[in-house]
Design an enzyme around this catalytic site. Structure first.
Site, PDB file in Angstrom:
ATOM      1  N   ASP A  25       0.787  -1.247   0.000  1.00  9.22           N
ATOM      2  CA  ASP A  25       0.000   0.000   0.000  1.00  9.22           C
ATOM      3  C   ASP A  25       0.819   1.297   0.000  1.00  9.22           C
ATOM      4  O   ASP A  25       0.462   2.264   0.691  1.00  9.22           O
ATOM      5  CB  ASP A  25      -0.958   0.012   1.208  1.00  9.22           C
ATOM      6  CG  ASP A  25      -1.939  -1.145   1.161  1.00  9.22           C
ATOM      7  OD1 ASP A  25      -1.905  -1.928   0.203  1.00  9.22           O
ATOM      8  OD2 ASP A  25      -2.736  -1.283   2.109  1.00  9.22           O
ATOM      9  N   LYS A 130      -6.808  -4.598  -3.159  1.00  6.87           N
ATOM     10  CA  LYS A 130      -7.441  -5.328  -2.049  1.00  6.87           C
ATOM     11  C   LYS A 130      -8.444  -4.422  -1.337  1.00  6.87           C
ATOM     12  O   LYS A 130      -8.168  -3.247  -1.097  1.00  6.87           O
ATOM     13  CB  LYS A 130      -6.378  -5.840  -1.076  1.00  6.87           C
ATOM     14  CG  LYS A 130      -5.545  -4.745  -0.412  1.00  6.87           C
ATOM     15  CD  LYS A 130      -4.477  -5.366   0.468  1.00  6.87           C
ATOM     16  CE  LYS A 130      -3.631  -4.350   1.176  1.00  6.87           C
ATOM     17  NZ  LYS A 130      -4.297  -3.519   2.153  1.00  6.87           N
ATOM     18  N   CYS A 163      -2.118  -2.615   7.731  1.00  7.24           N
ATOM     19  CA  CYS A 163      -2.121  -3.527   6.577  1.00  7.24           C
ATOM     20  C   CYS A 163      -0.912  -4.455   6.529  1.00  7.24           C
ATOM     21  O   CYS A 163      -1.017  -5.592   6.068  1.00  7.24           O
ATOM     22  CB  CYS A 163      -2.247  -2.729   5.293  1.00  7.24           C
ATOM     23  SG  CYS A 163      -3.882  -1.967   5.173  1.00  7.24           S
TER      24      CYS A 163
HETATM   25  N1  TIU Z   1      -2.640   0.262   4.294  1.00  9.06           N
HETATM   26  C1  TIU Z   1      -3.099   0.480   5.526  1.00  9.06           C
HETATM   27  O1  TIU Z   1      -2.395   0.272   6.501  1.00  9.06           O
HETATM   28  N2  TIU Z   1      -4.378   0.994   5.644  1.00  9.06           N
HETATM   29  C2  TIU Z   1      -4.790   1.807   6.683  1.00  9.06           C
HETATM   30  O2  TIU Z   1      -5.936   2.227   6.733  1.00  9.06           O
HETATM   31  N3  TIU Z   1      -3.840   2.127   7.623  1.00  9.06           N
HETATM   32  C3  TIU Z   1      -3.961   2.998   8.656  1.00  9.06           C
HETATM   33  O3  TIU Z   1      -3.049   3.058   9.475  1.00  9.06           O
HETATM   34  N4  TIU Z   1      -5.024   3.764   8.738  1.00  9.06           N
END
Ligand code: TIU
Length: 238
Positions: A25, A130, A163
Site C-alpha cells: 500500500d 485489495k 495492513c
Molecule cells: N494500508 C493500511 O495500513 N491501511 C490503513 O488504513 N492504515 C492505517 O493506518 N489507517
C-alpha cells in the site's frame, strides 16, 4: 541457500526463486496530502521517510530478477466491496468514496489511489488491489504466489500495525515464512510500529522475522566492477 541475519534468529532462504518482495500500500492515499490517511487525522511525514529505503530494496529485487508484488488498498467505484462498517467508521468529514483533493478517496483507479511515482510497478510486477487490510482477503494473491512457487515473503510498506501486520499474520497462517524490513515499514504512530516489530518476532518468531534493509541488500546484491559488470554473486546463489 541464503542466510539473512534477522531477529529472533537468522532467516533462511532455501533458494531465490522461492522468495517474493511484497510492498504494501505505498499509495498516494496514505503518503500524500489529501488522501485517506490524512482524512483519518494522521500526519503523513512518518510514512514518507521510508520511500528511499523501499526503493533500494525494490531495485535490489529488480536487479536480481526476483518476484515483486505491490498491493493497493482500494474499493470499486460503486463501493460494492466496502463493508458498511468500514464506510461508516470514524468521525472525519470525508468518507471513502467522497471527492477529495486527489479524486474519490480510496477508490481504485482514482489519482489518489495510485502507487506513488517513486515506486511505480514495472509491467512484469504483480499489483494486487485489495478491499481489506489483509492482502489475502478477497484477492488472488495466494494463487499468484502458488503459481510462482513462492514460499518466502519479504514485507515492506505501510502501515506497520494495520495492513502490513494483518497481511503478515494472514501469510503466516497460510504457511509462508515472513520477514519484515524494519526500516522499510512505517506507521503514523512510531510506538505502534515499535510494538508491532516486537510482537512479530516475540515467542521465537510467532509471526515471523524482522531485519534491516542493509542486511537484505547485502545478502541479495550482486557485486559489480567499476564498469557495472557482475563479478561475483556475493553470498547468494541464483
Ligand atoms: N494500508 C493500511 O495500513 N491501511 C490503513 O488504513 N492504515 C492505517 O493506518 N489507517
Amino acid at each position: 541457500m541464503v542466510s539473512i541475519p534477522a531477529q529472533p534468529y537468522d532467516y533462511e532462504l532455501p533458494s531465490l526463486d522461492r522468495v517474493a518482495l511484497v510492498i504494501i500500500d505505498m499509495q498516494r492515499d496514505f503518503l500524500e496530502s489529501g488522501g485517506f490517511g490524512e482524512v483519518l487525522g494522521n500526519e503523513i511525514g512518518q510514512l514518507r521517510q521510508i520511500v528511499p529505503t523501499v526503493r533500494q530494496i525494490l531495485d535490489t529485487f529488480r536487479d536480481r530478477g526476483l518476484s515483486i508484488f505491490h498491493t493497493l488498498e482500494g474499493h470499486q467505484s460503486d463501493l460494492s466491496d466496502c463493508p458498511p462498517s468500514k464506510l461508516k467508521r470514524g468521525k472525519s468529514q470525508l468518507k471513502i468514496g467522497d471527492l477529495g483533493k486527489m479524486g474519490r478517496i480510496l477508490i481504485l483507479g482514482e489519482p489518489g489511489n495510485e502507487i506513488i511515482p517513486e515506486l511505480q510497478p514495472l509491467p512484469n510486477e504483480v499489483v494486487i488491489p485489495k478491499p481489506g487490510k489483509g492482502a489475502f482477503y478477497q484477492t488472488n494473491l495466494r494463487s499468484c504466489l502458488q503459481q510462482q512457487g513462492i514460499t518466502h515473503l519479504i514485507f515492506t510498506g505501510v502501515t506497520t500495525e494495520v495492513c502490513v501486520q494483518t497481511t503478515m499474520r494472514e501469510a503466516n497462517d497460510r504457511g509462508y515464512e515472513c520477514l519484515l524490513v524494519e526500516d522499510a515499514t512505517a506507521s503514523y504512530f512510531p510506538k505502534f510500529k515499535q510494538s508491532t516489530l516486537e510482537m512479530i518476532r516475540a515467542q521465537g518468531g510467532i509471526v515471523g522475522w524482522t531485519t534491516t534493509s542493509n542486511q537484505i541488500i547485502q545478502a541479495l546484491s550482486l557485486d559489480r566492477d567499476l564498469e557495472g559488470k557482475i563479478t561475483t554473486n556475493n553470498r547468494a546463489s541464483v
